[in-house]
Design an enzyme around this catalytic site. Structure first.
Site, PDB file in Angstrom:
ATOM      1  N   LEU A 259       0.817  -1.043  -0.192  1.00  0.00           N
ATOM      2  CA  LEU A 259      -0.009   0.100  -0.035  1.00  0.00           C
ATOM      3  C   LEU A 259       0.772   1.315   0.137  1.00  0.00           C
ATOM      4  CD1 LEU A 259      -3.055   1.268   0.589  1.00  0.00           C
ATOM      5  CD2 LEU A 259      -2.306   1.302   3.054  1.00  0.00           C
ATOM      6  N   CYS A 260       0.410   2.357  -0.867  1.00  0.00           N
ATOM      7  CA  CYS A 260       0.906   3.666  -0.700  1.00  0.00           C
ATOM      8  C   CYS A 260       0.046   4.577  -0.674  1.00  0.00           C
ATOM      9  CB  CYS A 260       2.234   3.946  -1.799  1.00  0.00           C
ATOM     10  SG  CYS A 260       1.574   4.070  -3.412  1.00  0.00           S
ATOM     11  N   HIS A 261       0.124   5.989  -1.075  1.00  0.00           N
ATOM     12  CA  HIS A 261      -0.935   7.019  -1.226  1.00  0.00           C
ATOM     13  C   HIS A 261      -1.549   6.696  -2.521  1.00  0.00           C
ATOM     14  CE1 HIS A 261      -1.781  11.625  -1.275  1.00  0.00           C
ATOM     15  NE2 HIS A 261      -2.674  10.912  -0.500  1.00  0.00           N
TER      16      HIS A 261
END
Length: 302
Positions: A259-261
């Site tokens: 997961l990231c932004h």
């Protein structure tokens, strides 16, 4: 007998090689803007860089150029290399081969034939690659890693994909003469995306948070603004500390979600994880922003 006079010089400008690296380089630190863009740079300190037909660079933008983090992990041992996975998307259902080779100049055919005779007599191709190859892969004993069709120039590809396992064969390309050996083969794997609503459903399932491996690659200031339960934070700015230990901290055989932004940095890390032998990697499409807007409005956006 091999003579010292046969040893060819290293080709400094050309850096003759067999494929472009598809492992991305990640920005050392994200730009200050809320929309963080990553710089994709074709590189590999371990895998060489030519022999692939012209391929345009991906149209990714960068707001700020910074020193990249090298995800090629040049310190990997051969055992880790043998478990690695070439991380670019492909057509699926294909075959991947693990290849090592050595390269000599076009006018060094006599040397090549002597090397081939020595291999037939029991010499190891990787040892000869270290001493005689003009390809940058000589530093890794000629190891090129897992490759699939479309990553190599036609002459090398045809020879490699028709070669019996472990048999050393020769071929000629515009870079010179090659001795190559296919060490192993397997079915091609593909990186998978998971949509935010799918992840949200899974996170409600009993035992999912305990069984899955959840990795958040955002920076600490981002995580402070919004986070999801169960995700272990591995900031990209600290890649040098957690990268070399990834296969000891996580099980490459378990489902791993990244997961990231907005889903771009996580995609790069997911691809890199595959090169480290992770076989079930899922990139959270759209990142935590999409998760907040499409699956769970209680998660803050930023």
């Amino acid at each position: 007998m091999l003579r010292a006079s046969h040893l060819p010089p290293i080709a400094s400008p050309a850096l003759s090689a067999l494929r472009l690296s598809l492992i991305p380089t990640l920005n050392h630190s994200p730009p200050s803007s809320h929309h963080r863009f990553s710089t994709f740079t074709p590189l590999h300190a371990y895998t060489p860089k030519t022999l692939l037909p012209n391929s345009p660079s991906p149209p990714y933008r960068t707001l700020k150029r910074v020193a990249p983090i090298d995800l090629s992990m040049p310190q990997r041992t051969t055992s880790v290399i043998a478990a690695s996975y070439s991380a670019a998307s492909g057509s699926g259902g294909g075959r991947e081969i693990l290849v090592q080779h050595l390269l000599v100049k076009e006018d060094d055919l006599k040397l090549l034939l002597e090397l081939q005779q020595n291999i037939a007599g029991g010499a190891d191709l990787s040892d000869l690659a270290v001493e005689y190859s003009i390809c940058p892969s000589r530093g890794e004993g000629g190891m090129l890693g897992w490759m699939r069709k479309g990553q190599m120039v036609p002459e090398f590809e045809e020879a490699a994909f028709s070669a019996p396992l472990n048999k050393v064969v020769r071929c000629k390309t515009k870079f010179g003469w090659h001795l190559l050996q296919v060490l192993s083969e397997r079915e091609e794997l593909l990186l998978q995306d998971i949509q935010p609503d799918e992840l949200h459903v899974k996170m409600q399932e009993p035992g999912f948070l305990e069984e899955a491996q959840l990795i958040d690659v955002r920076e600490p200031d981002e995580v402070a603004q919004a986070s999801l339960p169960g995700f272990q934070v591995l900031p990209l700015c600290e890649f040098g500390s957690w990268g070399p230990e990834i296969t000891t901290k996580f099980d490459p055989q378990k489902d791993t979600y990244v997961l990231c932004h907005h889903g771009m940095r996580s995609l790069q890390v997911a691809k890199w994880l595959q090169t480290q032998g992770f076989t079930k990697v899922f990139n959270v499409s759209g990142g935590i922003h999409a998760y907040a807007t499409k699956a769970d409005p209680s998660v803050p956006t930023y």
